[in-house]
Design an enzyme around this catalytic site. Structure first.
Site, PDB file in Angstrom:
ATOM      1  N   SER A  22       1.161   3.884  -1.761  1.00 35.55           N
ATOM      2  CA  SER A  22       0.618   5.215  -2.052  1.00 35.55           C
ATOM      3  C   SER A  22      -0.258   5.764  -0.929  1.00 35.55           C
ATOM      4  CB  SER A  22      -0.202   5.183  -3.348  1.00 35.55           C
ATOM      5  OG  SER A  22      -1.335   4.335  -3.201  1.00 35.55           O
ATOM      6  N   GLY A  23      -0.641   4.930   0.020  1.00 34.80           N
ATOM      7  CA  GLY A  23      -1.509   5.378   1.106  1.00 34.80           C
ATOM      8  C   GLY A  23      -0.782   6.249   2.107  1.00 34.80           C
TER       9      GLY A  23
ATOM     10  N   ARG B 178      -1.623  -1.692  -5.575  1.00 35.09           N
ATOM     11  CA  ARG B 178      -2.568  -2.501  -6.349  1.00 35.09           C
ATOM     12  C   ARG B 178      -2.287  -2.382  -7.852  1.00 35.09           C
ATOM     13  NH1 ARG B 178      -5.032   2.172  -4.875  1.00 35.09           N
ATOM     14  NH2 ARG B 178      -6.138   3.349  -6.498  1.00 35.09           N
TER      15      ARG B 178
ATOM     16  N   LYS C 295     -11.945   7.205   7.177  1.00 34.78           N
ATOM     17  CA  LYS C 295     -11.910   5.860   7.772  1.00 34.78           C
ATOM     18  C   LYS C 295     -13.162   5.093   7.378  1.00 34.78           C
ATOM     19  CE  LYS C 295     -10.895   3.384  12.060  1.00 34.78           C
ATOM     20  NZ  LYS C 295      -9.832   2.618  11.389  1.00 34.78           N
TER      21      LYS C 295
ATOM     22  N   THR D  51      -9.107  -0.209  17.300  1.00 29.75           N
ATOM     23  CA  THR D  51      -8.693   0.128  18.667  1.00 29.75           C
ATOM     24  C   THR D  51      -9.867   0.057  19.616  1.00 29.75           C
ATOM     25  OG1 THR D  51      -6.969   1.570  17.791  1.00 29.75           O
ATOM     26  CG2 THR D  51      -7.590   1.883  20.094  1.00 29.75           C
TER      27      THR D  51
ATOM     28  N   GLY E 224      -1.484  -4.012  10.540  1.00 29.22           N
ATOM     29  CA  GLY E 224      -2.185  -2.930  11.225  1.00 29.22           C
ATOM     30  C   GLY E 224      -3.569  -2.700  10.654  1.00 29.22           C
ATOM     31  N   THR E 225      -3.951  -3.506   9.670  1.00 29.81           N
ATOM     32  CA  THR E 225      -5.271  -3.420   9.051  1.00 29.81           C
ATOM     33  C   THR E 225      -6.345  -3.782  10.070  1.00 29.81           C
ATOM     34  OG1 THR E 225      -4.233  -4.187   7.003  1.00 29.81           O
ATOM     35  CG2 THR E 225      -6.637  -4.233   7.087  1.00 29.81           C
TER      36      THR E 225
ATOM     37  N   HIS F 245     -12.302   9.474  14.456  1.00 33.46           N
ATOM     38  CA  HIS F 245     -11.299   9.361  13.400  1.00 33.46           C
ATOM     39  C   HIS F 245     -11.649  10.289  12.243  1.00 33.46           C
ATOM     40  CE1 HIS F 245     -10.169   5.612  15.488  1.00 33.46           C
ATOM     41  NE2 HIS F 245      -8.991   5.804  14.927  1.00 33.46           N
ATOM     42  N   HIS F 246     -10.713  10.413  11.321  1.00 27.61           N
ATOM     43  CA  HIS F 246     -10.865  11.258  10.135  1.00 27.61           C
ATOM     44  C   HIS F 246     -12.011  10.769   9.249  1.00 27.61           C
ATOM     45  CE1 HIS F 246      -8.841   8.007   7.919  1.00 27.61           C
ATOM     46  NE2 HIS F 246      -8.059   7.935   8.999  1.00 27.61           N
TER      47      HIS F 246
ATOM     48  N   GLY G  61       0.825  -1.211   0.000  1.00 30.53           N
ATOM     49  CA  GLY G  61       0.000   0.000   0.000  1.00 30.53           C
ATOM     50  C   GLY G  61       0.854   1.253   0.000  1.00 30.53           C
TER      51      GLY G  61
END
Length: 269
Positions: free
Chosen positions: A13-14, A38, A162, A169, A101-102, A158-159, A11
Site C-alpha cells: 500500500s505504500g 501489515r 520521511k 543516501t 531499500g529500507t 526529502h518530503h 508494503g
C-alpha cells in the site's frame, strides 16, 4: 509454470510498494509472485489491482510473508527496519534474493541482516539509483584527493513524510567521504549543531537534513576550502529510478552466492 523470476513486493500500500508492483507488472523479464502488507490493513484479502484503482489482476494482498516468499525468487523490500529484519530471515529460509531499500537500521538490526545473508543473497542500499551510486564513487575519489583543508558537508532534502535522518543516501555519501580520507565515519560525523557550538572541527563530516513538501530526494556533497567550493549534486525527480534499480538488483542476484551486496556490485562499480 512461468520460467521467469517471480518477485514478491512487501508494503504493497505504500508509495514505493505500489510503484514497485507497477514496475514488475510492466516488466517482461519477471512475474509477480505476490504482495504483502501489515496485518489489519484494509487491503488485506483484496485484489491489488483494484486496490490501486485499476483492473483486477488476480493477486490478493496477503499478511503472511512466509507463504508469499515460498513462491518467490526475489523479494523487494522498502518497508521499515524492524519489518525488513524479519523479512530477511524469512527470505533466507526461502533462499530468495532479498533486495532491501529500507533505511534507518541500527547496529543490532544490521547484524541480523548479516546473519541472514549467510543463507541467501541480500542486496541492501540506501539508494537504488544509478546516479546516486555514481555520486558515491565520485565522493570517495574527491575526498581522497583533497586534504582536511577542505571541509565536507552533506546536505539532503526529502518530503515531509520521511521518518529517518540523515537519509540512507546521505550516510552512504558520508561513508564514501570517510573511506576516501581513510577515517571511520563514526569518529568524524557531526550530525547536530545548535546554539554556541564553537568552531567547526577540522576533518569533520557534517550532515544536514531538510524535510518538506513532496521532495523526492536531493543530495549535495560540499567540499569547502578557502576561496573555493566543489559541490557534487544529485537530484531525483521520479521515484521510478528506485523501482528500476531494485528490479535490476533482483535479477542480478539470481545466480549469485549467498552474501551481502550493494548497488555498486549490481552496477559493476
Amino acid at each position: 509454470m512461468s520460467e521467469l523470476p517471480a518477485i514478491a513486493i512487501v508494503g504493497a500500500s505504500g508509495r514505493m510498494g505500489q510503484m514497485l508492483i507497477k514496475a514488475v507488472l510492466a516488466n517482461e523479464k519477471v512475474t509477480l509472485a505476490g504482495v504483502t502488507d501489515r496485518t489489519g490493513h484494509p487491503w488485506i484479502g483484496q485484489d491489488i489491482g483494484t486496490c490501486m484503482e485499476g483492473a483486477a489482476i488476480g493477486t490478493l494482498v496477503s499478511d503472511d510473508p512466509l507463504e508469499i516468499f515460498a513462491h518467490a525468487q526475489a523479494i523487494i523490500d522498502f518497508s521499515a527496519p524492524a519489518a525488513s529484519v524479519e523479512h530477511a530471515a524469512l527470505a533466507a529460509q526461502a533462499r530468495a534474493v532479498h533486495v532491501i531499500g529500507t533505511t534507518g537500521f541500527d547496529d543490532k538490526q544490521l547484524a541480523k541482516i548479516t546473519a541472514a545473508a549467510r543463507h541467501a543473497v541480500i542486496v541492501r542500499a540506501g539508494n537504488m539509483s544509478l546516479g546516486v551510486n555514481l555520486l558515491v564513487q565520485l565522493t570517495r575519489k574527491v575526498a581522497a584527493a583533497l586534504d582536511e583543508d577542505f571541509d565536507i558537508e552533506i546536505v539532503e532534502s526529502h518530503h515531509r513524510h520521511k521518518v529517518d535522518a540523515p537519509s540512507g543516501t546521505a550516510l552512504m555519501l558520508g561513508e564514501a567521504a570517510a573511506e576516501g580520507r581513510k577515517v571511520a565515519l563514526d569518529d568524524v560525523a557531526d550530525r547536530a549543531r545548535d546554539g554556541l557550538t564553537g568552531a567547526r572541527a577540522r576533518g569533520a563530516i557534517g550532515f544536514h537534513a531538510v524535510r518538506g513538501g513532496d521532495v523526492i530526494g536531493e543530495h549535495d556533497v560540499i567540499f569547502a576550502g578557502d576561496g573555493e567550493r566543489i559541490v557534487l549534486r544529485h537530484l531525483a525527480s521520479d521515484r521510478n529510478i528506485y523501482a528500476r534499480g531494485a528490479l535490476k538488483a533482483a535479477l542480478w542476484g539470481q545466480d549469485k552466492l549467498p552474501g551481502e551486496y550493494d548497488m555498486l556490485d549490481v552496477l559493476g562499480l
